[in-house]
Design a protein around this motif. Structure first.
Motif, short mmCIF file in Angstrom:
data_model
loop_
_atom_site.label_atom_id
_atom_site.label_comp_id
_atom_site.label_asym_id
_atom_site.label_seq_id
_atom_site.Cartn_x
_atom_site.Cartn_y
_atom_site.Cartn_z
N GLU A 85 19.06 16.50 -42.77
CA GLU A 85 17.57 17.21 -42.69
C GLU A 85 17.48 18.57 -43.32
O GLU A 85 18.55 19.17 -43.49
CB GLU A 85 17.36 17.31 -41.15
CG GLU A 85 17.07 16.09 -40.47
CD GLU A 85 16.61 16.62 -38.72
OE1 GLU A 85 15.57 16.41 -38.66
OE2 GLU A 85 17.35 17.30 -38.35
N HIS A 112 9.20 15.47 -40.00
CA HIS A 112 8.82 15.99 -38.63
C HIS A 112 8.01 17.34 -38.64
O HIS A 112 8.48 18.16 -39.21
CB HIS A 112 10.07 15.83 -37.58
CG HIS A 112 9.49 15.98 -36.23
ND1 HIS A 112 9.26 15.04 -35.32
CD2 HIS A 112 9.34 17.23 -35.41
CE1 HIS A 112 9.02 15.31 -34.23
NE2 HIS A 112 9.00 16.98 -34.19
N ASP A 130 24.23 22.83 -31.40
CA ASP A 130 23.54 22.22 -30.49
C ASP A 130 22.24 21.35 -31.10
O ASP A 130 21.38 20.83 -30.41
CB ASP A 130 23.22 22.91 -29.23
CG ASP A 130 22.17 24.08 -29.79
OD1 ASP A 130 21.89 24.01 -30.97
OD2 ASP A 130 21.92 25.02 -28.88
N ARG A 132 19.75 22.45 -32.47
CA ARG A 132 18.49 23.15 -32.39
C ARG A 132 18.33 23.70 -34.00
O ARG A 132 18.86 24.14 -34.91
CB ARG A 132 18.57 24.68 -31.36
CG ARG A 132 18.34 24.12 -30.09
CD ARG A 132 18.38 25.49 -29.24
NE ARG A 132 18.71 25.29 -27.59
CZ ARG A 132 18.54 26.10 -26.94
NH1 ARG A 132 18.43 27.44 -27.35
NH2 ARG A 132 18.45 25.83 -25.66
N TRP A 145 13.70 25.42 -31.54
CA TRP A 145 13.14 24.02 -31.20
C TRP A 145 14.36 22.96 -30.73
O TRP A 145 15.44 22.95 -31.23
CB TRP A 145 12.56 23.47 -32.57
CG TRP A 145 11.77 24.12 -33.26
CD1 TRP A 145 11.62 25.37 -34.02
CD2 TRP A 145 10.11 24.16 -32.89
NE1 TRP A 145 10.63 25.83 -34.15
CE2 TRP A 145 9.61 25.19 -33.63
CE3 TRP A 145 9.50 23.30 -32.21
CZ2 TRP A 145 8.20 25.27 -33.71
CZ3 TRP A 145 8.02 23.55 -32.08
CH2 TRP A 145 7.57 24.50 -32.82
N THR A 146 14.14 22.39 -29.77
CA THR A 146 15.27 21.66 -29.13
C THR A 146 15.52 20.34 -30.14
O THR A 146 14.61 20.03 -30.91
CB THR A 146 14.74 20.95 -27.85
OG1 THR A 146 13.73 20.28 -27.92
CG2 THR A 146 14.33 22.14 -26.82
N PRO A 147 16.60 19.60 -29.90
CA PRO A 147 16.84 18.54 -30.85
C PRO A 147 15.90 17.48 -30.81
O PRO A 147 15.70 16.91 -31.57
CB PRO A 147 18.26 17.97 -30.07
CG PRO A 147 18.74 19.24 -29.62
CD PRO A 147 17.57 19.96 -28.88
N THR A 148 15.12 17.32 -29.61
CA THR A 148 13.90 16.23 -29.58
C THR A 148 12.57 16.79 -30.64
O THR A 148 11.96 16.17 -30.87
CB THR A 148 13.70 15.96 -28.38
OG1 THR A 148 13.04 17.11 -27.72
CG2 THR A 148 14.74 15.45 -27.50
N ARG A 149 12.81 18.06 -30.93
CA ARG A 149 11.82 18.65 -31.64
C ARG A 149 10.42 18.88 -30.88
O ARG A 149 9.43 18.96 -31.21
CB ARG A 149 11.54 18.04 -32.84
CG ARG A 149 12.75 17.56 -33.68
CD ARG A 149 13.77 18.80 -33.91
NE ARG A 149 14.74 18.23 -35.03
CZ ARG A 149 16.19 19.21 -34.86
NH1 ARG A 149 16.40 19.81 -34.20
NH2 ARG A 149 16.80 18.67 -35.82
N SER A 150 10.35 18.41 -29.67
CA SER A 150 9.22 18.26 -28.85
C SER A 150 8.60 19.51 -28.24
O SER A 150 7.69 19.71 -27.90
CB SER A 150 9.31 17.17 -27.72
OG SER A 150 10.39 17.73 -26.83
N THR A 151 9.86 20.61 -27.81
CA THR A 151 9.69 21.72 -27.16
C THR A 151 10.33 22.87 -27.83
O THR A 151 11.04 22.64 -28.52
CB THR A 151 9.83 21.64 -25.73
OG1 THR A 151 11.07 21.53 -25.49
CG2 THR A 151 9.10 20.68 -24.94
N SER A 152 9.81 24.13 -27.58
CA SER A 152 10.52 25.27 -28.23
C SER A 152 10.79 26.46 -27.27
O SER A 152 9.83 26.64 -26.39
CB SER A 152 9.82 25.80 -29.53
OG SER A 152 8.62 26.27 -29.06
#
Length: 265
Positions: A85, A112, A130, A132, A145-152
């Motif tokens: 990425e 993304h 991890d 992030r 940002w979390t690995p799912t990129r949905s929250t931070s």
């Protein structure tokens, strides 16, 4: 090698061992705003002021792909630890993540968008442990940002800075500025404040952790300072470019002996 960007799309590749120019090319007519080598050593990413990002093959410096993101800016670039990425910072509070495998595929690779900042995003780095993504913005926050990129998770800076964000090599500490003189170190586990220090003069533009994870490099007014945040008396100058604008440091070697940086002439 060391890569340096410049005005009018000029890219210079230096042979660090010999101290000589190995390759030079004009990619376009636009100002180059960021360069980053992938950790696997295969690619060099180059961003331009217009938001155009190029991916070059490090074997011959040929372009193997490109991404046009004119709704951002391309301030800074950073690769994930596995080189899959590429993070691209920009204006409008947006950070873009692009899968490098798709750079040579039209119309564009899988991307993304990380939306949450409310001002220009100028700093970015990936956690080595991890997954992030950490972004620093002029909205006075650093977001993780979390690995799912949905929250931070949000680390408030309580000021207007946010132009630099860097992690220690083990991913446990985050270095960021509050102002150009006031810098802080926080825990990435719970955002607890671990250390803070204030420089004697304003103008610090970027910071990096020393490989030992304790000391930090700070670029300020054309000098590079090395210090222990918990012991300001340990501060010493390790590099200088008299008469030129401050450094923008990008990376440091595992030994801590060498670093790459922009110098504005």
């Amino acid at each position: 090698p060391v890569a340096c960007g410049g005005p009018r799309g000029r890219l210079t590749i230096w042979d660090a061992a010999r101290g000589s120019v190995a390759y030079q090319v004009s990619l376009s007519s636009e100002l180059i705003t960021g360069v980053a080598f992938s950790p696997d050593g295969k690619h060099l990413a180059v961003s331009e002021q217009t938001g155009f990002v190029r991916l070059l093959d490090c074997r011959d410096w040929a372009q193997v792909g490109a991404l046009e993101v004119r709704d951002t800016y391309g301030f800074r670039l950073a690769f994930s630890s596995d080189s899959t990425e590429l993070g691209i910072t920009g204006r409008g509070g947006v950070t873009l993540l692009a899968e490098t495998a798709g750079f040579g595929i039209l119309p564009r690779p899988s991307v993304h968008w990380l939306k949450g900042h409310t001002a220009v995003v100028h700093g970015i780095c990936f956690s080595p442990t991890d997954g992030r993504v950490y972004s620093g913005s002029y909205d006075a926050t650093v977001r993780a940002w979390t690995p799912t990129r949905s929250t931070s998770l949000q680390f408030p800076l309580n000021a207007t800075a946010g132009f630099s964000v860097q992690l220690s090599r083990d991913g446990s500490r985050c270095l960021s500025p509050v102002t150009t003189t006031h810098w802080i170190v926080r825990s990435t586990a719970d955002s607890a404040l671990l250390a803070e220090f204030t420089l004697d003069k304003p103008g610090a533009t970027s910071g990096l952790f020393h490989p030992d994870g304790r000391r930090v490099y700070i670029a300020s007014q054309g000098d590079v300072l090395l210090m222990d945040p918990s012991d300001f008396s340990s501060c010493r100058r390790v590099a200088a470019t008299p008469g030129h604008r401050p450094f923008a440091m990008t990376s440091v070697s595992p030994s801590g002996r060498y670093m790459t940086a922009f110098v504005y002439f």
